[in-house]
Each structure stands twice: as C-alpha cells, then as structure tokens.
Design an enzyme around this catalytic site. Structure first.
Site, PDB file in Angstrom:
ATOM      1  CB  SER A  13      42.145  36.515  39.441  1.00 44.83           C
ATOM      2  OG  SER A  13      42.681  36.851  38.180  1.00 44.83           O
ATOM      3  CB  SER A  15      44.036  37.090  35.061  1.00 44.15           C
ATOM      4  OG  SER A  15      43.459  38.354  35.226  1.00 44.15           O
ATOM      5  CB  THR A  52      44.815  43.706  39.895  1.00 38.75           C
ATOM      6  OG1 THR A  52      43.474  44.176  39.983  1.00 38.75           O
ATOM      7  CG2 THR A  52      45.057  42.626  40.939  1.00 38.75           C
ATOM      8  CE  LYS A  56      44.402  47.904  38.156  1.00 41.67           C
ATOM      9  NZ  LYS A  56      43.126  48.104  37.447  1.00 41.67           N
ATOM     10  CG  ASP A  92      43.162  48.482  33.760  1.00 38.59           C
ATOM     11  OD1 ASP A  92      42.920  47.332  33.374  1.00 38.59           O
ATOM     12  OD2 ASP A  92      43.596  48.747  34.897  1.00 38.59           O
ATOM     13  N   GLY A 119      43.199  53.637  41.462  1.00 42.69           N
ATOM     14  CA  GLY A 119      43.913  53.634  40.190  1.00 42.69           C
ATOM     15  C   GLY A 119      42.995  53.490  38.993  1.00 42.69           C
ATOM     16  CE1 TYR A 196      37.454  38.907  37.384  1.00 44.57           C
ATOM     17  CE2 TYR A 196      38.195  41.185  37.313  1.00 44.57           C
ATOM     18  CZ  TYR A 196      38.404  39.868  37.679  1.00 44.57           C
ATOM     19  OH  TYR A 196      39.547  39.514  38.351  1.00 44.57           O
ATOM     20  N   GLY A 217      32.254  44.154  34.037  1.00 44.34           N
ATOM     21  CA  GLY A 217      33.617  44.382  33.582  1.00 44.34           C
ATOM     22  C   GLY A 217      34.302  43.239  32.855  1.00 44.34           C
TER      23      GLY A 217
END
Length: 412
Positions: A13, A15, A52, A56, A92, A119, A196, A217
């Site tokens: 991740s 994030s 995630t 989802k 998203d 999802g 991503y 992504g």
C-alpha cells in the site's frame, strides 16, 4: 486507530504516504483476517477509514447509512464515524473517472470489457455507464450472472475498444502476468489498470507497446484518497493541490535505473545520487555476488556467461519490485529485453553515455577486460542502450555533473 486503511494483505500500500501529503493526521495500515472484520467495524474504534480488497462489499451490511452512489455501485471504500454512526461512501468512482479522463480515453459509445468481478469491477461498470459507454461486459475466470469468461471475451468480443483491469493480476509482489492480453483485441483504443504497484504492469506495458493509450492506477489511488479525505474532514481540497500530491507521490515511487557500458560510472553515479536524493541504492552485480557468495569473474570463468545472465535476470526481477530507489545494472543487462521491461515497471531508465575513449578495461570485468573487448561490446550494445533508455545522459564530464543531469531530469 483514528484514520487508516483496512484490508486482508497490505504490504504494497502507498496510502500512508499519500495521506501524509494530504494533511497533518496519522493514517495507519491494519490487516484484518475475514473473521476479524465484523468485530472491527462493530467496535467503531476509529474516526474514518478506507477499505480495500476483499472487504469493499463485505462491510456494507455492517454500516448504518450508505451514500446513494455507493449503494448503486454495491461497494464501499470509505467509512466515516459520525457520533457512533457509520456512513459508507465510494470514492473509487471519482478516482477511476479522473484516471480515465487524465489518460484521454473516450469511452462514449464504445464497447468496454472489465476484467474481474470484485468490488472494484462494480465501480468500473458504474463509471463506464456514467461516461456513456455503449456496451459494458465483465469477465472472470468462472462465469456467472452477467459475467463471461476470459476465453469467451476473446472469442466473441475481440472487437472491444476499451479494457479496464480490476483484478490483482500483475500486482506486487507477483509482478508478472495479465488478466487479458491487449493484443487479442485489435480494435483496442484504451487500457486502464487499477493496479498501482508496480506503476506499469505487464498489461499497461503491452498496451503502450501497441501505441494504445494506457495508464496504471496510481492517479486513481491518489484521487480517491483525496476524495476520501474530503469526507473525513468535510473539507474540499483544491484541484491544484491534488495534482501536486499526485506528482510528489509519483516521484517518490519512481526508481532511477542506470544502464550503460562497463566502466561508465553507473555504481559511482548511483552512490552519489543516493546521498544527494536520500534514496536507497542497489546494484544488480552486487546483489548477484551477495546471493551467490561468488565474484562475477568467478561465475563467468566456471559457469559461463549464460549461467551468469540467468542470475542477472533473477536479480533484476527482484530489484524491479523496489520503489523510490536507485538501481545500477550490469553492462550486459540490456541484452535481455525482459530485463528492461521489468525495470521499466517502476523505473525511469537513464543511459550513461560515456565516450568509448573514456572507458578503461579492468581485469575484473569479464566482457571488458581489454581495450579490444570494450570496443567490441560498445559497438554491439550502443544501439540497444539507446533504444532501452528513457533518457540519454551524455557523460563526457565528471561524476557530479552526470549525477546532476540525472537529478535535474528526475525532479523536473
């Protein structure tokens, strides 16, 4: 935790870095096994979280209210705790829509295939319909209601014009593979991958090699995070700040990859840049020596070049999974096109183009131990270096100047 991300497996991740750029708040990662999800949500011990893979859809019955858009999509990736009541949203949708628009792909009136049926695929379907797609089909390994197989997609729907991958195929740490091959769709006009990490999957690279607009992504990830933060704090984030955050994250995650002739200064330049930019430095030859416990010259002498090239490809594949790093390669790494494809997944490739007259032979370089050997290698490889590079750095100057040219381009 107050703010963070929940999912089953999250070593890949980005994030936390993104949210550190967005604002001054702690953002944590929390991996949850499926049996832990319900208790975590019911305890409500957070202010706001992102959700995630693979939760989802699973979180929906655990929430008090769901935004109409998220309800229509059937997937929630943002949960806000307001006075003990949990509100679900889907950011998203906005992130994927922004990615498609950034890539310049027009889906209006087009036939579109979504790879995957999780999802995120529901979000992709909603975005495509919102943008006016004529036909939207979803594919999966196993057929189901409103889902076709990957094989059926190729056999009956090879006229698809847009592909969107929503599967984890090609995602770190398994960097190889595609859910579908863009080459199987001769009318293809655009390809989007929600993965991503790496920045460019095999899927994206293949589409680009066909001169098809394609994008990974990361932009979607950043834009959905910004939209999530707007829900967290009920505050709009200016578009210019959103763009700046994306560019900062992209720069943070890109590798600097150095290619060039033996003796051109890759290791020295890489070490210099590592200190200048604060980025970790890796050398494929050093990794081979470390893993094998042998010197490169010894491997060449006893096992031959083919065996060494196999070890080199393995080392490069491992290093290709790095992000935000400087990677120096051996002089012959470019001889295998697969090495360059792997290095390009997360990297910008710089060819250190040092003049032949400045390349000095040394006994520890098996393919460049004499002036004659260097000249032969130079003539054989020079066109390959040029074709493999994103940027050619003329190195008729000192190490600091070469490093400065690379740094200037990388930070541009």
């Amino acid at each position: 935790m107050e703010y963070g991300l929940i999912g089953e497996h999250l070593p890949h991740s980005f994030s936390p870095e993104i949210h550190r750029h967005i604002g001054d708040y702690e953002y944590e990662i929390k991996e949850l096994a499926p049996k832990e999800l319900a208790d975590f949500i019911k305890n409500r011990d957070f202010k706001a979280i992102n959700v995630t893979i693979p939760y989802k859809q699973a979180v929906i019955p655990l929430l008090d209210e769901i935004d109409d858009a998220a309800k229509a999509i059937g997937a929630v990736n943002t949960i806000v705790n307001r006075g003990g009541r949990l509100f679900g949203y889907n950011t998203d949708f906005g992130g994927l829509k922004a990615l498609i628009e950034k890539t310049g792909i027009c889906v209006f009136g087009k036939k579109c295939l979504i790879l995957g049926n999780g999802g995120t695929s529901h979000t992709a379907e909603a975005v495509l319909k919102n943008l006016g797609a004529q036909t939207v089909l979803k594919t999966d390994i196993i057929p189901g209601k409103d889902v076709i197989t990957n094989e059926e997609a190729v056999l009956k729907h090879s006229d698809a014009q847009i592909l969107i991958n929503t599967t984890p195929c090609g995602m770190f740490p398994r960097l190889s593979g595609m859910a579908a091959d863009p080459a199987d769709f001769p009318n293809l006009e655009g390809a989007i991958d929600v993965v991503y990490n790496p920045l460019q999957t095999d899927f994206v690279q293949k589409a680009k090699s066909m001169d098809i607009p394609a994008e990974g992504g990361l932009y979607m990830l950043v834009m959905q995070a910004i939209l999530a933060a707007e829900h967290f704090f009920d505050k709009k984030i200016p578009p210019e700040k959103a763009k700046a955050i994306y560019l900062d994250i992209l720069r943070m995650k890109k590798n600097i990859v150095l290619i060039g002739m033996p003796g051109c200064g890759k290791t020295t330049v890489g070490t210099y840049l590592s200190k200048e930019l604060g980025m970790p430095f890796f050398d494929s030859d050093m990794l081979i020596t470390e893993k094998s416990g042998r010197e490169i010259s010894d491997i060449f002498a006893k096992e031959g070049e083919a065996f060494f090239r196999k070890l080199e490809s393995e080392a490069i594949f491992e290093l290709s999974g790095k992000t935000g790093s400087i990677i120096a390669t051996g002089g012959g790494a470019v001889l295998d096109a697969e090495n360059i494809r792997n290095l390009s997944k997360n990297g910008r490739i710089f060819f250190i183009d040092r003049p032949l007259a400045d390349l000095v032979p040394t006994a520890d370089r098996p393919t460049a131990s004499t002036a004659e050997a260097i000249k032969k290698r130079y003539e054989e490889r020079y066109p390959i270096y040029k074709n493999s590079a994103d940027i050619i750095i003329k190195a008729n100057c000192g190490i600091a100047e070469v490093a400065g040219k690379i740094k200037e381009d990388f930070l541009e």
